[in-house]
Every structure is written in C-alpha cells, then in structure tokens.
Write an enzyme that holds these catalytic residues in place. Structure first.
Site, PDB file in Angstrom:
ATOM      1  N   THR A  22       0.820  -1.261  -0.209  1.00 41.12           N
ATOM      2  CA  THR A  22      -0.068   0.064   0.085  1.00 41.12           C
ATOM      3  C   THR A  22       0.836   1.186   0.009  1.00 41.12           C
ATOM      4  OG1 THR A  22      -1.709   1.235   1.125  1.00 41.12           O
ATOM      5  CG2 THR A  22       0.056  -0.041   2.603  1.00 41.12           C
ATOM      6  N   LYS A  27      -2.003   3.496   6.893  1.00 39.02           N
ATOM      7  CA  LYS A  27      -2.379   1.921   7.077  1.00 39.02           C
ATOM      8  C   LYS A  27      -1.384   0.887   7.377  1.00 39.02           C
ATOM      9  CE  LYS A  27      -6.024   1.431   3.100  1.00 39.02           C
ATOM     10  NZ  LYS A  27      -6.197   0.823   1.767  1.00 39.02           N
ATOM     11  N   ASP A  83      -7.652  -3.381   1.244  1.00 37.50           N
ATOM     12  CA  ASP A  83      -8.471  -2.493   0.577  1.00 37.50           C
ATOM     13  C   ASP A  83      -9.551  -2.248   1.785  1.00 37.50           C
ATOM     14  OD1 ASP A  83      -8.571  -0.995  -1.951  1.00 37.50           O
ATOM     15  OD2 ASP A  83     -10.657  -1.670  -1.973  1.00 37.50           O
ATOM     16  N   SER A  84     -10.106  -1.045   1.868  1.00 43.73           N
ATOM     17  CA  SER A  84     -10.993  -0.533   2.739  1.00 43.73           C
ATOM     18  C   SER A  84     -11.867   0.557   2.552  1.00 43.73           C
ATOM     19  CB  SER A  84     -10.217  -0.360   4.094  1.00 43.73           C
ATOM     20  OG  SER A  84      -9.009   0.396   3.937  1.00 43.73           O
ATOM     21  N   PHE A 166      -6.904   8.872  10.206  1.00 45.97           N
ATOM     22  CA  PHE A 166      -6.803   9.399   8.857  1.00 45.97           C
ATOM     23  C   PHE A 166      -8.046   9.027   8.363  1.00 45.97           C
ATOM     24  CE2 PHE A 166      -6.749   5.421   6.366  1.00 45.97           C
ATOM     25  CZ  PHE A 166      -6.718   4.567   7.198  1.00 45.97           C
ATOM     26  N   LYS A 189      -8.622   2.073  18.697  1.00 44.56           N
ATOM     27  CA  LYS A 189      -8.934   1.993  17.386  1.00 44.56           C
ATOM     28  C   LYS A 189      -8.173   0.497  16.739  1.00 44.56           C
ATOM     29  CE  LYS A 189      -8.665   3.433  12.562  1.00 44.56           C
ATOM     30  NZ  LYS A 189      -8.353   4.022  11.488  1.00 44.56           N
TER      31      LYS A 189
HETATM   32  P1  IMP Z   1      -7.897   2.311  -0.398  1.00 46.15           P
HETATM   33  O1  IMP Z   1      -6.510   2.705  -0.321  1.00 46.15           O
HETATM   34  O2  IMP Z   1      -8.411   2.230  -2.004  1.00 46.15           O
HETATM   35  O3  IMP Z   1      -8.214   1.081   0.359  1.00 46.15           O
HETATM   36  O4  IMP Z   1      -8.823   3.504   0.212  1.00 46.15           O
HETATM   37  C1  IMP Z   1      -8.867   3.461   1.506  1.00 46.15           C
HETATM   38  C2  IMP Z   1      -9.856   4.582   1.977  1.00 46.15           C
HETATM   39  O5  IMP Z   1     -10.870   4.520   2.859  1.00 46.15           O
HETATM   40  C3  IMP Z   1      -8.724   5.863   2.679  1.00 46.15           C
HETATM   41  O6  IMP Z   1      -8.467   6.482   1.865  1.00 46.15           O
HETATM   42  C4  IMP Z   1      -9.947   6.150   3.750  1.00 46.15           C
HETATM   43  O7  IMP Z   1     -10.605   7.466   3.054  1.00 46.15           O
HETATM   44  C5  IMP Z   1     -11.176   5.157   3.895  1.00 46.15           C
HETATM   45  N1  IMP Z   1     -10.489   4.402   5.197  1.00 46.15           N
HETATM   46  C6  IMP Z   1     -10.179   3.067   5.045  1.00 46.15           C
HETATM   47  N2  IMP Z   1      -9.784   3.000   6.235  1.00 46.15           N
HETATM   48  C7  IMP Z   1     -10.097   3.773   6.858  1.00 46.15           C
HETATM   49  C8  IMP Z   1      -9.834   4.053   8.314  1.00 46.15           C
HETATM   50  O8  IMP Z   1      -9.179   3.134   9.188  1.00 46.15           O
HETATM   51  N3  IMP Z   1     -10.104   5.294   9.029  1.00 46.15           N
HETATM   52  C9  IMP Z   1     -10.445   6.177   8.208  1.00 46.15           C
HETATM   53  N4  IMP Z   1     -10.795   6.086   6.688  1.00 46.15           N
HETATM   54  C10 IMP Z   1     -10.518   4.820   6.211  1.00 46.15           C
END
Ligand code: IMP
Length: 209
Positions: A22, A27, A83-84, A166, A189
């Site tokens: 990532t 993260k 991915d989140s 974040f 958290k």
């Molecule tokens: P990814 O990198 O495509 O998985 O995008 C993840 C996005 O989801 C991040 O940029 C945040 O906007 C949001 N996100 C995922 N996990 C969290 C967390 O633990 N806290 C706050 N936002 C999160």
C-alpha cells in the site's frame, strides 16, 4: 552455494517477512502496530520497482487481491494488501470502494469528509449509521492464498472531531463509544477497527502451520 544451515535460516526469515502493499503510510502504521510482534513488516519503499496497480475491481476483495498479487511477484515472503472504506447506509453503501476518491481522483481526506457531511445534511441520529469495512488479501509468489475481512459499525457525526487517525476517522463514532476514531487513542482503534478484525483472522489463518 549456500550451506544447508544458511538455506534453513533464509527460509525461516522469509517466513516472518511480510510486505504491506500500500502507499498509505497510515495503514502501514496501523498494521505494524497490530502485527509487529508476529512479523517483520515492510512497506513498498523496499521495492525498487514498485508495482503500479490500478484499483479496477468492483469489490474490496478484488482490489486487495490485485495489489497483493502484483507485489508478491517482486518480494520473497508474504505479501498483504488492505482495501477498505466507509459504507453509509442512507447513501446505499457509498462511498464504499470509492472512499479514497469520493470527491474526485486527487481528493484529499478533507475534501472527502466535506463532501460526506454535505451529502448527509438533514440526516439525523440513527439514520447516520455506517461501517468501516476492510479486506486483507494474502499472496505469495504471484498467488492469492486467502482473504480476511472485518467491519466496525458506527455513526457519522455532524462535524470533524479529533485529529488522530486518517481518512474518515474524525467523522466516525464506533458503536458503544462516545468519541470518534479521531479522538479515541490509537490503541483503542487498533483493538476494535475493521482492520484489526481482518488482521486477527490473518493471524489465525490455518495455512501458517
Ligand atoms: P484504499 O486505499 O483504496 O483501500 O482506500 C481506503 C480509503 O478508505 C482511505 O483513503 C480512507 O478514505 C478510507 N478508510 C479506510 N480505512 C479507514 C480507516 O481506518 N479510517 C478512516 N478512513 C479509512
């Protein structure tokens, strides 16, 4: 040529090397805090030719798998990708897989949070229910081995609260708590988050032994 002893040592150390595929330093920090005593955790800065992976999947699992498999071709050891995102019920699950780019391709966390608050204007109380969801894909040598998911339920508040974490953390109050993830200590958290739950399943994966 390496002697048998050295080969065994190399194998043993590879088994504790875990790369997090990532570009999101937050993260990596959380994953290191949660898994750091079980693995030597690396980030993409150790790869000279970092994989450019477009997140073309329609689900968290598809995107996590794309990122994990691509990096596992360049690294000897385990590779995970997270991915989140945030799913808001009244917005029919948005922003979901588009959480990072909710307000556009080059959106900042502040842009995304502002748009979310605008889209929830006039929505009150329990109608502001949402969850963070995370899928962690595990890969090695170009092959996906498993995927683990976690989710944490909560409510979206009306304004930013706190400076920790974040993304959408300053807007999200987990169920059972009176403060946002931006206000709660990182240890809290990292105990109850969507990411912590997925990583707990990773730790318990039967394939390790
Ligand atoms: P990814 O990198 O495509 O998985 O995008 C993840 C996005 O989801 C991040 O940029 C945040 O906007 C949001 N996100 C995922 N996990 C969290 C967390 O633990 N806290 C706050 N936002 C999160």
């Amino acid at each position: 040529m390496k002697g048998v002893g050295n080969m065994a040592e190399t194998r043993a150390s590879e088994n504790h090397r875990l790369l997090v595929s990532t570009r999101n330093a937050h993260k990596v920090g959380e994953i290191r805090a949660i898994l750091g005593d079980s693995f030597e955790v690396f980030d993409l800065s150790i790869l000279p030719h970092r994989p450019e992976v477009e997140e073309t999947g329609m689900t968290f699992e598809e995107n996590a798998t794309l990122k994990a498999v691509a990096a596992s071709l360049l690294f000897e050891g385990w590779v995970i990708a997270d991915d989140s995102g945030l799913e808001v019920d009244v917005l029919e699950g948005s922003p979901g897989v588009y959480s990072a780019r909710y307000a556009g391709g080059s959106a900042t966390d502040a842009d995304n949070n502002a748009l979310l608050l605008r889209n929830l204007a006039g929505v009150r109380g329990k109608e502001r229910s949402a969850r963070f969801r995370c899928v962690i894909a595990l890969a090695r040598a170009g092959r996906k081995l498993a995927a683990f998911s976690g989710a944490v339920e909560g409510l979206i508040v009306n304004e930013h609260k706190g400076t920790g974490g974040f993304g959408y953390d300053p807007l999200f109050v987990p169920d059972g708590y009176g403060e946002t993830f931006g206000q709660l200590p990182a240890e809290v958290k990292n105990r109850l988050s969507h990411r912590a739950q997925a990583l707990e399943k990773l730790r318990e994966w039967r394939g390790w032994w």
